[in-house]
Design an enzyme around this catalytic site. Structure first.
Site, PDB file in Angstrom:
ATOM      1  N   GLU A  95      10.449  -7.029  -7.318  1.00 54.01           N
ATOM      2  CA  GLU A  95       8.995  -6.325  -5.989  1.00 54.01           C
ATOM      3  C   GLU A  95      10.189  -5.385  -5.939  1.00 54.01           C
ATOM      4  O   GLU A  95      10.166  -4.352  -5.345  1.00 54.01           O
ATOM      5  CB  GLU A  95       9.286  -7.073  -4.175  1.00 54.01           C
ATOM      6  CG  GLU A  95       8.704  -7.496  -4.002  1.00 54.01           C
ATOM      7  CD  GLU A  95       6.963  -7.225  -4.223  1.00 54.01           C
ATOM      8  OE1 GLU A  95       6.489  -6.830  -5.040  1.00 54.01           O
ATOM      9  OE2 GLU A  95       6.040  -8.245  -3.584  1.00 54.01           O
ATOM     10  N   ASP A  96       8.038  -4.454  -5.482  1.00 53.14           N
ATOM     11  CA  ASP A  96       8.227  -2.839  -4.717  1.00 53.14           C
ATOM     12  C   ASP A  96       9.122  -3.258  -3.729  1.00 53.14           C
ATOM     13  O   ASP A  96       9.665  -1.951  -2.896  1.00 53.14           O
ATOM     14  CB  ASP A  96       6.809  -2.387  -4.965  1.00 53.14           C
ATOM     15  CG  ASP A  96       5.428  -2.708  -4.335  1.00 53.14           C
ATOM     16  OD1 ASP A  96       6.735  -4.162  -3.580  1.00 53.14           O
ATOM     17  OD2 ASP A  96       4.701  -2.158  -4.116  1.00 53.14           O
ATOM     18  N   ASP A  99       8.757  -6.102   3.608  1.00 58.05           N
ATOM     19  CA  ASP A  99       8.693  -5.717   4.660  1.00 58.05           C
ATOM     20  C   ASP A  99       8.667  -6.896   5.802  1.00 58.05           C
ATOM     21  O   ASP A  99       9.469  -7.366   6.499  1.00 58.05           O
ATOM     22  CB  ASP A  99       7.085  -5.199   4.727  1.00 58.05           C
ATOM     23  CG  ASP A  99       6.373  -4.841   6.020  1.00 58.05           C
ATOM     24  OD1 ASP A  99       6.923  -4.979   6.332  1.00 58.05           O
ATOM     25  OD2 ASP A  99       5.263  -3.946   6.708  1.00 58.05           O
ATOM     26  N   LYS A 127      12.261  -2.730   4.222  1.00 56.36           N
ATOM     27  CA  LYS A 127      11.349  -1.967   5.036  1.00 56.36           C
ATOM     28  C   LYS A 127      12.296  -2.937   6.013  1.00 56.36           C
ATOM     29  O   LYS A 127      11.439  -4.037   6.279  1.00 56.36           O
ATOM     30  CB  LYS A 127      10.987  -1.851   5.225  1.00 56.36           C
ATOM     31  CG  LYS A 127       9.948  -1.267   6.300  1.00 56.36           C
ATOM     32  CD  LYS A 127       8.469   0.198   5.040  1.00 56.36           C
ATOM     33  CE  LYS A 127       7.590  -0.935   6.096  1.00 56.36           C
ATOM     34  NZ  LYS A 127       6.355  -0.737   5.649  1.00 56.36           N
ATOM     35  N   PHE A 148       4.874   3.580   6.533  1.00 52.01           N
ATOM     36  CA  PHE A 148       3.942   3.294   5.863  1.00 52.01           C
ATOM     37  C   PHE A 148       4.302   4.387   4.794  1.00 52.01           C
ATOM     38  O   PHE A 148       3.601   5.275   3.872  1.00 52.01           O
ATOM     39  CB  PHE A 148       2.603   3.017   5.971  1.00 52.01           C
ATOM     40  CG  PHE A 148       2.117   2.530   4.980  1.00 52.01           C
ATOM     41  CD1 PHE A 148       1.490   1.151   4.732  1.00 52.01           C
ATOM     42  CD2 PHE A 148       1.180   3.152   4.096  1.00 52.01           C
ATOM     43  CE1 PHE A 148       1.194   0.103   4.019  1.00 52.01           C
ATOM     44  CE2 PHE A 148       0.412   2.213   2.652  1.00 52.01           C
ATOM     45  CZ  PHE A 148       0.179   0.988   2.888  1.00 52.01           C
ATOM     46  N   ASP A 155       0.915   1.612  -3.385  1.00 50.09           N
ATOM     47  CA  ASP A 155      -0.432   2.724  -2.398  1.00 50.09           C
ATOM     48  C   ASP A 155      -0.614   2.224  -1.176  1.00 50.09           C
ATOM     49  O   ASP A 155      -0.745   2.379  -0.676  1.00 50.09           O
ATOM     50  CB  ASP A 155      -1.433   1.308  -3.942  1.00 50.09           C
ATOM     51  CG  ASP A 155      -1.552   0.226  -2.867  1.00 50.09           C
ATOM     52  OD1 ASP A 155      -0.809  -0.615  -2.482  1.00 50.09           O
ATOM     53  OD2 ASP A 155      -2.899  -0.104  -2.623  1.00 50.09           O
ATOM     54  N   ARG A 161      -0.202   5.383  -6.376  1.00 50.73           N
ATOM     55  CA  ARG A 161       0.976   5.245  -7.418  1.00 50.73           C
ATOM     56  C   ARG A 161       1.654   5.773  -7.961  1.00 50.73           C
ATOM     57  O   ARG A 161       2.768   5.177  -8.441  1.00 50.73           O
ATOM     58  CB  ARG A 161      -0.500   3.343  -7.713  1.00 50.73           C
ATOM     59  CG  ARG A 161      -0.391   2.330  -6.683  1.00 50.73           C
ATOM     60  CD  ARG A 161      -0.993   1.122  -7.698  1.00 50.73           C
ATOM     61  NE  ARG A 161      -1.566   0.382  -6.683  1.00 50.73           N
ATOM     62  CZ  ARG A 161      -1.252  -0.702  -6.680  1.00 50.73           C
ATOM     63  NH1 ARG A 161       0.420  -0.711  -6.404  1.00 50.73           N
ATOM     64  NH2 ARG A 161      -1.916  -2.070  -5.324  1.00 50.73           N
TER      65      ARG A 161
HETATM   66  P1  5GP Z   1       5.833  -8.286   3.017  1.00 55.42           P
HETATM   67  O1  5GP Z   1       4.723  -9.741   2.908  1.00 55.42           O
HETATM   68  O2  5GP Z   1       7.112  -8.421   3.336  1.00 55.42           O
HETATM   69  O3  5GP Z   1       5.033  -8.772   4.692  1.00 55.42           O
HETATM   70  O4  5GP Z   1       4.810  -7.492   2.236  1.00 55.42           O
HETATM   71  C1  5GP Z   1       4.864  -7.002   0.850  1.00 55.42           C
HETATM   72  C2  5GP Z   1       3.712  -6.358   0.748  1.00 55.42           C
HETATM   73  O5  5GP Z   1       3.012  -5.817   1.639  1.00 55.42           O
HETATM   74  C3  5GP Z   1       4.051  -5.398  -0.356  1.00 55.42           C
HETATM   75  O6  5GP Z   1       4.195  -5.836  -1.634  1.00 55.42           O
HETATM   76  C4  5GP Z   1       3.022  -4.569  -0.015  1.00 55.42           C
HETATM   77  O7  5GP Z   1       2.157  -4.508  -0.950  1.00 55.42           O
HETATM   78  C5  5GP Z   1       2.764  -4.407   0.976  1.00 55.42           C
HETATM   79  N1  5GP Z   1       3.816  -3.206   2.096  1.00 55.42           N
HETATM   80  C6  5GP Z   1       4.163  -3.530   3.076  1.00 55.42           C
HETATM   81  N2  5GP Z   1       5.206  -2.747   3.203  1.00 55.42           N
HETATM   82  C7  5GP Z   1       4.360  -1.830   2.501  1.00 55.42           C
HETATM   83  C8  5GP Z   1       4.513   0.034   2.379  1.00 55.42           C
HETATM   84  O8  5GP Z   1       5.211   0.809   3.338  1.00 55.42           O
HETATM   85  N3  5GP Z   1       4.072   0.978   1.701  1.00 55.42           N
HETATM   86  C9  5GP Z   1       3.022  -0.713   0.767  1.00 55.42           C
HETATM   87  N4  5GP Z   1       2.014   0.565   0.088  1.00 55.42           N
HETATM   88  N5  5GP Z   1       3.092  -1.220   1.145  1.00 55.42           N
HETATM   89  C10 5GP Z   1       2.872  -2.386   1.600  1.00 55.42           C
END
Ligand code: 5GP
Length: 170
Positions: A95-96, A99, A127, A148, A155, A161
């Site tokens: 996964e990228d 959060d 993060k 962010f 993106d 991206r």
């Molecule tokens: P989570 O479910 O952990 O809150 O969020 C995961 C998804 O939220 C990531 O796969 C991504 O798509 C988006 N996301 C969370 N933080 C960021 C960020 O700092 N930048 C971007 N571009 N996407 C984020």
């Protein structure tokens, strides 16, 4: 939109090589299935896979979360499933960014149901700012407190991206 460089291409590529070496050593004598989460993990997975020296298979999933663009609402729906059978395979979910952790934990639960021999997670950016649920991250590229981020797959409204470095949007 203004942005500031956070992690250079050189640093990313160096770290990707280290993680790939670690995975190649941890799974020596085995083969693994790398599962990328679309769209963000595509660049990371492509670079990682090319540095791994054991046999790999590659597949993808897609998850949609609903809510405003910059935050995750907590409602996660899987909109594309893997196509390779995972039963008794060693699987690494790629996964990228994590959060709140909700997306990854949802995907992990889904993959567990497919009966893999083992399941680990590999995340480029951990993060910490808004973590809501514990997710175990086995391979982590970088830890970031907040902001962010865009670039290297990440993106904002489908833009940025393709940037080779990671930036913080201001
Ligand atoms: P989570 O479910 O952990 O809150 O969020 C995961 C998804 O939220 C990531 O796969 C991504 O798509 C988006 N996301 C969370 N933080 C960021 C960020 O700092 N930048 C971007 N571009 N996407 C984020």
């Amino acid at each position: 939109m203004e942005r500031a460089l956070l992690i250079s291409q050189e640093k990313i590529q160096g770290r990707v090589k280290e993680i790939a070496a670690q995975i190649s050593s941890d799974y020596e004598g085995e083969d693994v299935v790398l599962i990328g989460v679309l769209n963000g993990a595509v660049f990371f997975l492509a670079d990682l896979a090319r540095e791994i020296t054991i046999p790999v298979r590659i597949d993808f999933m897609r998850a949609a979360s609903y809510g405003s663009r910059q935050t995750s609402s907590g409602k996660v729906q899987l909109t594309k499933d893997v196509e390779i059978p995972l039963r008794d395979r060693s699987v690494i979910l790629v996964e990228d960014i994590v959060d709140t952790g909700l997306t990854l934990s949802h995907i992990i639960e889904d993959l567990k149901g497919k009966g893999p021999r083992s399941l680990k997670t590999c995340v480029l950016i951990d993060k910490l700012e808004r973590r809501e649920t514990h997710v175990s991250i086995d391979y982590c590229g970088f830890r970031v407190e907040e902001g962010f981020l865009v670039g290297y797959g990440l993106d904002f409204d489908e833009q940025y991206r393709n940037l080779p470095d990671i930036h913080v949007l201001k």
